[in-house]
Design an enzyme around this catalytic site. Structure first.
Site, short mmCIF file in Angstrom:
data_model
loop_
_atom_site.label_atom_id
_atom_site.label_comp_id
_atom_site.label_asym_id
_atom_site.label_seq_id
_atom_site.Cartn_x
_atom_site.Cartn_y
_atom_site.Cartn_z
N GLY A 181 48.45 37.72 51.25
CA GLY A 181 47.05 37.55 51.24
C GLY A 181 46.98 36.31 50.29
N SER A 228 45.98 33.26 51.58
CA SER A 228 44.93 32.37 52.56
C SER A 228 43.35 32.30 52.02
CB SER A 228 45.14 32.57 53.82
OG SER A 228 44.39 34.16 54.18
N GLY A 258 40.64 33.76 48.39
CA GLY A 258 40.40 34.36 47.28
C GLY A 258 41.37 34.34 46.14
N ARG A 318 47.09 37.54 58.07
CA ARG A 318 47.12 37.62 59.43
C ARG A 318 46.51 36.44 60.21
NH1 ARG A 318 43.23 42.68 59.16
NH2 ARG A 318 42.73 41.40 57.54
N ASP A 324 50.90 41.10 59.87
CA ASP A 324 50.07 42.27 59.41
C ASP A 324 51.12 42.99 58.43
OD1 ASP A 324 48.32 44.60 58.77
OD2 ASP A 324 47.20 44.11 60.83
N SER A 378 46.60 45.09 41.56
CA SER A 378 45.98 46.34 41.49
C SER A 378 44.30 46.01 41.39
CB SER A 378 46.39 47.36 40.56
OG SER A 378 45.79 48.41 40.39
N TYR A 388 39.67 53.54 47.90
CA TYR A 388 40.22 52.21 47.43
C TYR A 388 41.00 52.56 45.92
CZ TYR A 388 40.03 47.47 45.48
OH TYR A 388 40.35 46.28 44.74
N LYS A 426 45.03 51.87 45.02
CA LYS A 426 45.32 51.19 43.71
C LYS A 426 45.79 51.89 42.61
CE LYS A 426 43.72 47.04 45.22
NZ LYS A 426 44.59 46.05 45.34
N1 LIG Z 1 37.60 40.30 44.66
C1 LIG Z 1 37.44 41.35 43.75
O1 LIG Z 1 36.48 41.50 43.12
C2 LIG Z 1 38.72 42.11 43.38
C3 LIG Z 1 39.94 42.06 44.03
N2 LIG Z 1 41.05 42.71 43.79
C4 LIG Z 1 42.33 42.76 44.52
O2 LIG Z 1 42.69 41.30 44.77
C5 LIG Z 1 43.35 41.27 45.93
C6 LIG Z 1 42.80 39.86 46.50
O3 LIG Z 1 41.40 40.27 46.79
P1 LIG Z 1 40.53 39.00 47.52
O4 LIG Z 1 40.99 37.90 46.97
O5 LIG Z 1 39.00 39.38 46.86
O6 LIG Z 1 40.44 39.43 48.83
P2 LIG Z 1 40.19 38.33 50.26
O7 LIG Z 1 39.40 39.25 51.02
O8 LIG Z 1 39.22 36.99 49.70
O9 LIG Z 1 41.49 37.84 50.54
C7 LIG Z 1 42.37 38.90 51.03
C8 LIG Z 1 43.66 38.28 51.55
O10 LIG Z 1 44.64 39.19 52.11
C9 LIG Z 1 44.96 39.05 53.45
N3 LIG Z 1 44.96 40.22 54.25
C10 LIG Z 1 43.95 41.41 54.59
N4 LIG Z 1 44.67 42.06 55.03
C11 LIG Z 1 45.99 41.96 55.52
C12 LIG Z 1 46.77 42.53 56.13
N5 LIG Z 1 46.62 43.59 56.78
N6 LIG Z 1 47.82 41.90 56.51
C13 LIG Z 1 48.25 40.73 55.82
N7 LIG Z 1 47.25 39.97 55.13
C14 LIG Z 1 46.08 40.52 54.88
C15 LIG Z 1 43.51 38.29 54.00
O11 LIG Z 1 44.09 37.44 54.99
P3 LIG Z 1 43.75 37.83 56.52
O12 LIG Z 1 42.48 38.58 56.67
O13 LIG Z 1 43.68 36.56 57.55
O14 LIG Z 1 45.01 38.82 57.01
C16 LIG Z 1 43.61 37.40 52.60
O15 LIG Z 1 44.44 36.18 52.85
C17 LIG Z 1 43.26 42.60 46.84
O16 LIG Z 1 44.30 43.37 46.53
C18 LIG Z 1 42.10 43.25 45.88
O17 LIG Z 1 42.02 44.73 45.95
C19 LIG Z 1 41.09 43.42 42.58
C20 LIG Z 1 39.96 43.40 42.03
C21 LIG Z 1 38.95 42.94 42.09
C1 LIG Z 2 37.81 52.26 26.74
C2 LIG Z 2 37.40 50.89 26.97
C3 LIG Z 2 36.73 50.75 28.36
C4 LIG Z 2 36.46 49.33 28.92
C5 LIG Z 2 35.67 49.11 30.01
C6 LIG Z 2 35.74 49.74 31.52
C7 LIG Z 2 35.12 49.27 32.47
C8 LIG Z 2 35.57 49.75 33.79
C9 LIG Z 2 34.67 48.94 35.03
C10 LIG Z 2 35.55 49.28 36.29
C11 LIG Z 2 35.27 48.32 37.48
C12 LIG Z 2 35.96 48.35 38.70
C13 LIG Z 2 35.93 47.15 39.60
C14 LIG Z 2 36.66 46.92 40.78
C15 LIG Z 2 36.67 45.79 41.44
C16 LIG Z 2 37.20 45.83 42.55
O1 LIG Z 2 38.30 45.99 42.84
C17 LIG Z 2 36.29 45.45 43.92
N1 LIG Z 2 35.47 44.51 43.61
C18 LIG Z 2 37.01 45.40 45.17
O2 LIG Z 2 37.89 44.42 45.00
#
Ligand SMILES: NC(=O)C1=CN([C@@H]2O[C@H](COP(=O)(O)OP(=O)(O)OC[C@H]3O[C@@H](n4cnc5c(N)ncnc54)[C@H](OP(=O)(O)O)[C@@H]3O)[C@@H](O)[C@H]2O)C=CC1
Ligand SMILES: CCCCCCCCCCCCCCCC(=O)[C@@H](N)CO
Length: 325
Positions: free
Chosen positions: A46, A48, A50, A71, A97, A174, A188, A192
Site C-alpha cells: 500500500g 502508492s 496515503g 495493485r 493484489d 492497524s 473493519y 483490525k
Molecule cells: N486514513 C485513515 O483514516 C486511516 C487509515 N488506517 C489504515 O492505514 C492504512 C493505509 O490507509 P490510507 O493511507 O488511508 O489508504 P489509501 O486508500 O490512501 O491507500 C491504500 C493503499 O493500499 C493499496 N491497496 C489497497 N488494496 C490493495 C490490495 N488488495 N492489494 C494491494 N494493495 C492494495 C492501495 O493501492 P491500490 O489501490 O493501487 O492497490 C494504496 O496504495 C490502511 O491499512 C488503513 O486501514 C488506519 C487508521 C486511519
Molecule cells: C481511555 C481513553 C480513551 C481515549 C479516546 C478513544 C478514542 C477512540 C476513537 C476511535 C476512532 C477510530 C478511528 C478509526 C479511523 C479509521 O481507521 C478509518 N478512518 C478508516 O481508515
C-alpha cells in the site's frame, strides 16, 4: 506526629514505586531493541498512496532501500516519480493484489530479502452490518487481514535468511478502530482486531529470528482513502471517531517509523491514542519498563475514563436514534 506519618507514607509510596520499577525492569520481555533502516531493505504494501506513500518517502529519505507494492501500476509509477523528486532516490515498485498469494510471493521473491516489512495496505467501507453487502465484508477481511497473512508468509523465508542478521521488523498497520469497536465498523474493526491476535502470536514465533513486531494504531488520517471513505461514512461513525483528533499522513508515517525503529510492539500515533493504548494494553508484550510502570499505575483510573467514553458514545447513539424517529 502528622509530619511523621506523612514522611512514613511518602517513604512507603517511594519504596513501593521503586520496587515495582525494578521488578518490571527485570521481567519485561522481549528485551528492548533498535531496528536501523539506513541501507536496509524496507518493503511497504500500500506504498502508492496515503500513509504508505508517506512512509516510503520518509524511509527513502533516511537512506533505506525501499520497495512498494500495490495493485494499480499507474499510481505506483506516480509514487516512484514523486519519491524520486523529493528524495533523489529510486524505489522498486511491484504490482500485485495482496489477496492473491501467488502474486504476492512472486513480488516478494523478486524484491529480494526484506529487513523491514510494513503491512500497510487496507480498505475501509463503513456501513451498518445489517445493510452492508456480504461481498464488502469479505473484501475488508480479505485485504486487511488475509492479505497481511499472505505478505508475512511470503516474506518470512527471506527475512530469516538475511545475510547481515541485524534486527528485522514486521510492522502492521492497524487503526484505533482495532483497539475499540466503533459504530459502522463491524467488518473493519474485526479485520483490525484480527491483526492484533496475529501480531501477538507472531512475535513469539519470530523472536528467535531477531524479528520484532510492531502494531500501529492511527486515528482518522487525511489520505485519498479517507476522502473516499468520508463520502459514505455513517454520521454516527464520524461522530464517534471524532473522539480522537485527525492527523496528516506524514505525521502518522513519522510515528510509525519511529515506533518500528524503537522496536515498540504497540505504536500509538496521537495524544488520545496514547491513552487508548494504555487502556487496552491487555496482555500485549511490552519492552519498556517505564511504559509497563505507567500501564500498571494507570490501569484502574483508565478503566473509569474508558467507561466515560462509552457513556458518551451511547449517549450520542441514543440522541441520534431519537432524532431519526
Ligand atoms: N486514513 C485513515 O483514516 C486511516 C487509515 N488506517 C489504515 O492505514 C492504512 C493505509 O490507509 P490510507 O493511507 O488511508 O489508504 P489509501 O486508500 O490512501 O491507500 C491504500 C493503499 O493500499 C493499496 N491497496 C489497497 N488494496 C490493495 C490490495 N488488495 N492489494 C494491494 N494493495 C492494495 C492501495 O493501492 P491500490 O489501490 O493501487 O492497490 C494504496 O496504495 C490502511 O491499512 C488503513 O486501514 C488506519 C487508521 C486511519
Ligand atoms: C481511555 C481513553 C480513551 C481515549 C479516546 C478513544 C478514542 C477512540 C476513537 C476511535 C476512532 C477510530 C478511528 C478509526 C479511523 C479509521 O481507521 C478509518 N478512518 C478508516 O481508515
Amino acid at each position: 506526629m502528622a509530619d511523621l506519618s506523612i514522611a512514613f507514607f511518602s517513604f512507603l509510596l517511594l519504596f513501593f514505586s521503586l520496587s515495582l520499577l525494578f521488578f518490571l525492569a527485570f521481567i519485561v520481555r522481549p528485551r528492548p531493541v533498535k531496528v536501523p533502516i539506513k541501507n536496509r531493505h524496507v518493503f511497504i504494501s500500500g506504498g502508492s498512496s496515503g500513509i504508505g506513500l508517506a512512509l516510503a518517502q520518509q524511509a527513502a529519505s533516511e537512506g533505506a532501500k525501499v520497495s512498494i507494492l500495490a495493485r494499480n501500476t499507474g499510481r505506483l509509477e506516480e509514487a516512484k516519480e514523486s519519491i524520486r523528486l523529493s528524495t533523489g532516490r529510486d524505489v522498486a515498485i511491484f504490482s500485485a493484489d495482496v489477496r492473491d498469494y501467488k502474486a504476492v510471493k512472486k513480488a516478494v521473491e523478486e524484491a529480494g530479502p526484506i529487513d523491514v516489512l510494513v503491512c500497510n495496505q487496507g480498505v475501509f467501507v463503513p456501513q451498518e452490518l445489517e445493510t452492508q453487502d456480504i461481498e464488502e465484508i469479505k473484501f475488508m477481511i480479505d485485504v486487511n487481514l488475509t492479505g497481511t497473512f499472505h505478505l508475512i508468509k511470503a516474506a518470512l523465508p527471506g527475512m530469516k535468511s538475511r545475510s547481515n542478521r541485524g534486527p528485522g521488523s514486521i510492522a502492521i498497520m492497524s487503526s484505533q478502530a482495532g483497539q475499540v469497536g466503533i459504530y459502522g465498523y463491524t467488518a473493519y474493526s474485526a479485520s483490525k482486531f484480527g491483526l492484533r491476535g496475529l501480531a501477538e502470536a507472531l512475535q513469539q514465533e519470530v523472536i528467535g529470528e531477531n524479528i520484532h513486531v510492531s502494531l500501529i494504531f492511527p486515528p482518522d488520517t487525511e489520505t485519498p482513502g479517507f476522502a473516499e471513505e468520508n463520502k459514505r461514512r455513517p454520521k454516527l461513525t464520524s461522530i464517534l471517531a471524532a473522539s480522537s483528533g485527525s492527523m496528516k499522513a506524514d505525521e502518522v508515517a513519522k510515528k510509525a517509523l519511529n515506533g518500528l525503529k524503537s522496536g515498540n510492539f504497540i505504536v500509538p500515533c496521537n495524544f488520545e491514542g496514547f491513552f487508548l493504548s494504555l487502556a487496552t494494553s491487555g496482555l500485549s508484550p511490552q519492552r519498556s519498563f517505564l511504559m509497563a510502570f505507567i500501564e500498571v499505575i494507570a490501569a484502574g483510573i483508565l478503566r473509569v475514563v474508558g467507561l466515560c467514553f462509552q457513556w458518551n458514545w451511547y449517549g450520542s447513539i441514543e440522541k441520534f436514534l431519537e432524532e431519526r424517529k
